[in-house]
Design an enzyme around this catalytic site. Structure first.
Site, PDB file in Angstrom:
ATOM      1  N   TYR A 109       0.773  -1.236  -0.090  1.00 46.56           N
ATOM      2  CA  TYR A 109      -0.124   0.046   0.145  1.00 46.56           C
ATOM      3  C   TYR A 109       0.822   1.037   0.012  1.00 46.56           C
ATOM      4  O   TYR A 109       1.884   1.319   0.920  1.00 46.56           O
ATOM      5  CB  TYR A 109      -0.745  -0.305   1.256  1.00 46.56           C
ATOM      6  CG  TYR A 109      -1.857   1.307   1.349  1.00 46.56           C
ATOM      7  CD1 TYR A 109      -2.763   1.268   0.686  1.00 46.56           C
ATOM      8  CD2 TYR A 109      -1.483   2.380   2.291  1.00 46.56           C
ATOM      9  CE1 TYR A 109      -3.775   2.272   0.471  1.00 46.56           C
ATOM     10  CE2 TYR A 109      -2.444   3.305   2.388  1.00 46.56           C
ATOM     11  CZ  TYR A 109      -3.562   3.483   1.541  1.00 46.56           C
ATOM     12  OH  TYR A 109      -4.382   4.509   1.472  1.00 46.56           O
TER      13      TYR A 109
ATOM     14  N   ASP B 190       9.067   2.739   0.193  1.00 43.55           N
ATOM     15  CA  ASP B 190       7.908   3.217   1.154  1.00 43.55           C
ATOM     16  C   ASP B 190       8.308   2.812   2.484  1.00 43.55           C
ATOM     17  O   ASP B 190       7.683   1.690   2.918  1.00 43.55           O
ATOM     18  CB  ASP B 190       6.724   3.023   0.391  1.00 43.55           C
ATOM     19  CG  ASP B 190       5.481   3.607   1.179  1.00 43.55           C
ATOM     20  OD1 ASP B 190       5.808   4.173   2.207  1.00 43.55           O
ATOM     21  OD2 ASP B 190       4.377   3.501   0.850  1.00 43.55           O
TER      22      ASP B 190
ATOM     23  N   LYS C 121       3.838   8.884   9.420  1.00 43.41           N
ATOM     24  CA  LYS C 121       3.340   8.120  10.582  1.00 43.41           C
ATOM     25  C   LYS C 121       4.434   8.515  11.712  1.00 43.41           C
ATOM     26  O   LYS C 121       4.156   9.809  12.375  1.00 43.41           O
ATOM     27  CB  LYS C 121       3.369   6.649  10.383  1.00 43.41           C
ATOM     28  CG  LYS C 121       2.180   6.284   9.262  1.00 43.41           C
ATOM     29  CD  LYS C 121       1.714   4.703   9.198  1.00 43.41           C
ATOM     30  CE  LYS C 121       0.439   4.587   8.415  1.00 43.41           C
ATOM     31  NZ  LYS C 121       0.477   4.102   7.241  1.00 43.41           N
TER      32      LYS C 121
HETATM   33  C1  LIG Z   1      -0.082   4.671   5.762  1.00 41.35           C
HETATM   34  C2  LIG Z   1       0.841   4.458   4.480  1.00 41.35           C
HETATM   35  C3  LIG Z   1       0.797   5.243   3.491  1.00 41.35           C
HETATM   36  C4  LIG Z   1      -0.117   6.468   3.220  1.00 41.35           C
HETATM   37  O1  LIG Z   1       0.044   7.387   4.368  1.00 41.35           O
HETATM   38  P1  LIG Z   1      -1.279   8.346   4.706  1.00 41.35           P
HETATM   39  O2  LIG Z   1      -0.418   9.489   6.012  1.00 41.35           O
HETATM   40  O3  LIG Z   1      -2.368   7.415   5.259  1.00 41.35           O
HETATM   41  O4  LIG Z   1      -1.566   9.161   3.682  1.00 41.35           O
HETATM   42  C5  LIG Z   1       1.721   5.050   2.534  1.00 41.35           C
HETATM   43  N1  LIG Z   1       2.450   3.905   2.446  1.00 41.35           N
HETATM   44  C6  LIG Z   1       2.752   3.172   3.214  1.00 41.35           C
HETATM   45  C7  LIG Z   1       3.574   2.113   3.531  1.00 41.35           C
HETATM   46  C8  LIG Z   1       1.700   3.245   4.618  1.00 41.35           C
HETATM   47  O5  LIG Z   1       1.701   2.350   5.588  1.00 41.35           O
END
Ligand SMILES: *Cc1c(COP(=O)(O)O)cnc(C)c1O
Length: 421
Positions: free
Chosen positions: A141, A236, A264
């Site tokens: 994701y 990511d 995060k």
């Molecule tokens: C949570 C998440 C996102 C998106 O971050 P948001 O602050 O919710 O837009 C992107 N990549 C990864 C791996 C994530 O866990």
């Protein structure tokens, strides 16, 4: 009003009653709890019931909720104004901290969410390489920007279709898909179209389909492919940054990506994201370069203060000790569940653990779907009744904070003992 009342009202004025879908608890046949407060490893709902929290806002709260030093930093910053639309010293401090933590990151740009970070990193990779195609791992994701919302179409792994209405076919036409952990599929994609691929974007540890660890050699294989074909490797690390290790998964696995995205934890619970990488690429970002990227609230002093306070504490936190405690806890949890004759896989990494009700080890998205979601729902509901707050989906990783105590683990194991499948 109790959670049910709030949810009933919310559903009439907020789509689905929530501001992010998984919170609605549809996957586990439940209604959401409305939370009144959080302290350390615990949260309290509007009815005054306390829970041991293994969601931790989906990752940010590695120090636990309302950590006193983070709270003080936010309060002090708020008293001086929350956003100026002009640079402030805290932006420089947080950028320095991120750069010091990750050798692959030489320059960094702050944004407001992980979604913005990945979206912007992809734009930069496309600009740098003058190529449009990119590959993402199936099951990973990367936020909800259009190009990432592709689903695997029938047939070839390379054929993608929009994963949601509202995303035109054309927008995902350049999104190539390869199953996470399948290096051969990635190699095949590059053999066929490598000269057109701008980047691979991947969660170095897949933490949005439960918890799937990279196979030995997978991440290095991605690095090699990118080098061979002149594509950029984007890690990511929105979840794994400052969690898999202080220096992220890239420190843990010894792989140096070209670009890294964050979110995060670096916001300490406030809305923040960031992307960074080698100077030669980051210099292309406006106004130093020609790749447009902007944000009204980007780098605001409140979020920067929360991030600085959080990283300052994490710098001296004992990641290895927490990892050992989580591994021991997860092993006991797996044993408790297996004694009930249900199949269990329990991968862990750092402060993450993930119960899959499955006979087989989980190494990719296809394996994830072999897990028994009905068993998870039973587990989730009975744990919640006993004051244990797990992610409301069979496909989300459990998060542990530095605030979780042995007593929290013991109470969680006792609750698991009581579950009847
Ligand atoms: C949570 C998440 C996102 C998106 O971050 P948001 O602050 O919710 O837009 C992107 N990549 C990864 C791996 C994530 O866990």
């Amino acid at each position: 009003m109790n959670s049910h009342d709030y949810f009933a009202k919310a559903q009439t004025i907020i789509p689905g009653g929530v501001n992010s879908p998984v919170r609605a608890c549809h996957n586990v046949d439940s209604e959401p709890l409305f939370i009144a407060s959080g302290k350390g490893a615990h949260i309290t709902d509007v009815e005054g019931r306390e829970y041991i929290d293994f969601i931790l806002s989906w990752g940010p709260m590695l120090l636990g909720h309302s950590h006193p030093e983070v709270t003080l930093a936010i309060q002090q910053a708020a008293a001086k104004g929350t956003s100026y639309g002009a640079p402030c010293p805290a932006e420089v401090t947080l950028a320095e901290m991120v750069i010091a933590a990750l050798p692959s990151v030489e320059m960094v740009r702050m944004v407001n969410s992980g979604t913005e970070a990945t979206m912007s990193a992809l734009r930069l990779a496309r600009a740098v390489t003058k190529r449009n195609k990119f590959v993402k791992g199936v099951g990973c994701y990367h936020g909800h920007a259009d190009p990432f919302l592709a689903a695997a179409g029938s047939g070839l792994a390379t054929f993608s279709i929009p994963g949601t209405p509202g995303v035109p076919d054309a927008v995902v036409a350049d999104t190539l898909l390869a199953p996470y952990n399948d290096l051969a599929a990635m190699q095949a994609l590059f053999a066929a179209q490598g000269e057109e691929i701008a980047a691979i974007i991947v969660e170095p540890v897949a933490a949005n389909m439960g918890l799937v660890l990279p196979k030995a050699g997978y991440l290095q294989g991605l690095r090699d492919l990118c080098d061979q074909y002149g594509a950029l490797l984007i890690f990511d690390e929105v979840i794994t940054g400052f969690r898999a290790a202080y220096g992220g998964a890239q420190a843990r696995f010894g792989i140096s990506p070209d670009l890294t995205t964050f979110g995060k934890i670096i916001g300490g619970g406030l809305p923040v994201g960031a992307f960074g990488g080698k100077q030669q690429y980051m210099r292309r970002i406006a106004p130093q370069g020609d790749v447009y990227q902007a944000g009204t609230l980007s780098g605001n002093p409140l979020a920067m203060a929360a991030g600085i306070a959080t990283l300052s504490i994490l710098q001296t936190s004992d990641y290895a000790a927490l990892e050992g405690r989580v591994a021991a806890f997860a092993a006991e949890l797996a044993a408790v569940l297996r004694a009930k004759q249900v199949p269990v896989q329990m991968p862990t990494l750092a402060s993450m653990f993930c119960p899959y009700f499955s006979e087989e080890p989980v190494t990719c998205f296809a394996d994830v779907h072999k897990a028994d979601a009905a068993l998870f729902t039973t587990f989730y509901k009975q744990m919640r009744q006993q004051g244990i707050f797990l992610a409301p989906s069979a496909f989300e990783t459990g998060m542990v904070s530095f605030a979780h105590t042995e007593e929290d683990f013991t109470r969680t194991l006792e609750a698991a003992q009581q579950v009847r499948f």
